[in-house]
Design an enzyme around this catalytic site. Structure first.
Site, PDB file in Angstrom:
ATOM      1  CG  HIS A 188      33.532  47.096  42.617  1.00  0.00           C
ATOM      2  ND1 HIS A 188      33.332  47.910  43.697  1.00  0.00           N
ATOM      3  CD2 HIS A 188      34.469  46.185  42.975  1.00  0.00           C
ATOM      4  CE1 HIS A 188      34.131  47.508  44.676  1.00  0.00           C
ATOM      5  NE2 HIS A 188      34.818  46.470  44.269  1.00  0.00           N
TER       6      HIS A 188
ATOM      7  CG  ASP B  29      37.716  39.043  41.896  1.00  0.00           C
ATOM      8  OD1 ASP B  29      38.781  38.822  42.488  1.00  0.00           O
ATOM      9  OD2 ASP B  29      36.686  39.433  42.478  1.00  0.00           O
TER      10      ASP B  29
END
Ligand code: CMC
Length: 430
Positions: A306, A363
């Site tokens: 991320h 996700d």
């Protein structure tokens, strides 16, 4: 915000630049006057260190794994609220009272239908059209059907937001029904936001759908966890497009397109495709880990890493827990859950992933839950879009209302092409 100064020295000259401190202690150097006073711009590809705005909506500390909406911790909201409540919070800045919540729910019901003429649009997409392309097109088209409610004036925020929140759910479910050639199921006033969506997805004239409370609870949780994430790629897109003066629907449609990318919301679909591939490869984890670590191979472990989180993504932790609970409650035994957990474990003891702070993100486990709910893989990113919608609308509204700082978004560049060339007429070019 308090003001201190940083000193920048360029070619022997000192420049004082204001330091801006946010309410949670986050700091920025205000360079708005930089070019006019020094002649320099900053260069920051991928906006690694660039703040594009100030915002009251969401606070995120990627080093500590903190995510708050309007000051409330994400795990508290996910545990105690419905998605509609959290949408209201993001949009209006406060958690609703019971009366405000009832009124907002009534608006969601009132706006649940889409104009019947829009339904014909679905007939003209090819059978294998991506639901993300359909969603983005249909949301853009809403402007043509409801031009009187664009949000430009900042008035009627609950109505404008409710219209979009409600209709996106109907569009998403209709696009699925069309893709499988089944008759459309219309929204019902007696069902909740999530219950309605599930019913529109799965009810059939030949087999009525029974809304499962566990599925509704999990869906609420997932949508809450996706509802905002400050200046991510799609939200920044919504703001950038909106900054040109474009209407709300079209700005959101652009955000949906940005979300589609596999490095952003499209990762939830890519994760399942990757886990399925590992499964078909007899759980050959080594092969995929090796590919992901190879600098000459563009392959990455989807659902890992991320830009801002350098520790566990708090959303991923909640989703992993919800994933186990939901599969158990629905009596679903999905081998992909075990594969996902093993993959996570392998990365936790691999120096490549540890050294680069690559943890599972939002996700990684969400797709396994959607599968258990019966949602097809190519709809996963549509689910993300439904969840992110209140965040997009809130940011668009905040930007539009910021009359002091609101400007068209227009980054600069460092030009590296030819400096100046002599023109050669066509007939003289070799
Ligand atoms: N698998 C393997 N290596 C990775 C991964 C990954 N998933 N993510 C980052 N790296 C490596 C990358 O190759 C680089 O290595 P090196 O320093 O040796 O060049 C290092 O880690 C830093 O990565 P980066 O690309 O500079 O980081 P970024 O902040 O630009 O990208 C990211 C962030 C999310 C795009 C990236 O981690 C990625 O591509 N992840 C996989 C896609 C994904 O799961 N996206 C969903 C993000 S979360 C939800 C959302 O935003 O929608």
């Amino acid at each position: 915000m308090s003001e201190k100064h940083a000193t920048l020295t360029i070619e022997g000259n000192n420049y004082r630049l204001p330091i801006i401190t946010g309410t949670a202690g986050d700091k920025a150097i205000d360079i708005r006057e930089l070019r006019s006073t020094t002649g320099y711009i900053t260069l920051d590809s991928g906006y690694m260190n660039t703040g594009s705005c100030s915002s009251d909506i969401t606070f995120l500390d990627g080093e500590k794994g903190i995510l708050n909406y309007r000051g409330y911790e994400i795990d508290v909201l996910a545990e105690n609220c419905s998605f509609v409540e959290v949408s209201y919070l993001l949009l209006m800045g406060e958690l609703p009272t019971q009366t405000q919540l009832n009124d907002f729910r009534a608006l969601l019901s009132r706006f649940a239908l889409i104009h019947e003429d829009m339904i014909h649009f679905f007939d003209h997409f090819p059978p294998n059209a991506s639901p993300m392309a359909i969603l983005s097109t249909m949301v853009n088209t809403l402007h043509n059907f409801y031009p009187e409610m664009t949000g430009d004036s900042g008035e009627d925020l609950p109505e404008i937001a409710a219209r979009l929140l409600s209709k996106i759910r109907t569009i998403a479910a209709f696009s699925y029904k069309k893709s499988i050639g089944h008759p459309l199921v219309y929204p019902r006033y007696d069902l909740s936001y999530c219950g309605n969506f599930l019913n529109m997805m799965f009810d059939k004239p030949v087999k009525p759908y029974v809304v499962h409370p566990q599925v509704v609870a999990t869906l609420n949780k997932l949508l809450i966890l996706h509802a905002d994430h400050e200046q991510n790629c799609s939200t920044s897109t919504v703001r950038l497009v909106g900054s040109a003066g474009v209407n709300l629907y079209t700005s959101i449609s652009a955000g949906i397109s940005a979300l589609w990318g596999p490095l952003h919301g499209g990762a939830n679909q890519a994760v399942i495709e990757m886990l399925e591939a590992i499964h078909q490869d007899n759980n050959d984890f080594e092969k995929y880990i090796k590919k992901a670590k190879d600098p000459n191979n563009p392959f990455r472990l989807s659902g890992f890493g991320h830009r801002v989180y350098k520790t566990f993504d708090p959303r991923a932790t909640i989703i992993k827990r919800a994933c186990k609970q939901t599969l158990k409650a629905l009596n679903v035994d999905d081998p992909l859950l075990e594969i996902a957990m093993q993959l996570e474990e392998i990365t936790r003891s691999d120096e490549y992933f540890v050294g680069r702070n690559l943890y599972p993100n939002v996700d990684f486990y969400s797709g396994i839950i959607y599968r258990a709910m019966g949602i097809p893989t190519d709809m996963f990113t549509v689910m993300f879009a439904m969840g992110r919608l209140p965040g997009w609308i809130s940011h668009w509204m905040e930007m539009m209302g910021d009359t002091k700082d609101r400007r068209i978004g227009r980054p600069r560049q460092i030009y590296r092409g030819h400096k100046k060339r002599d023109f050669v007429p066509l007939h003289e070019r070799g």
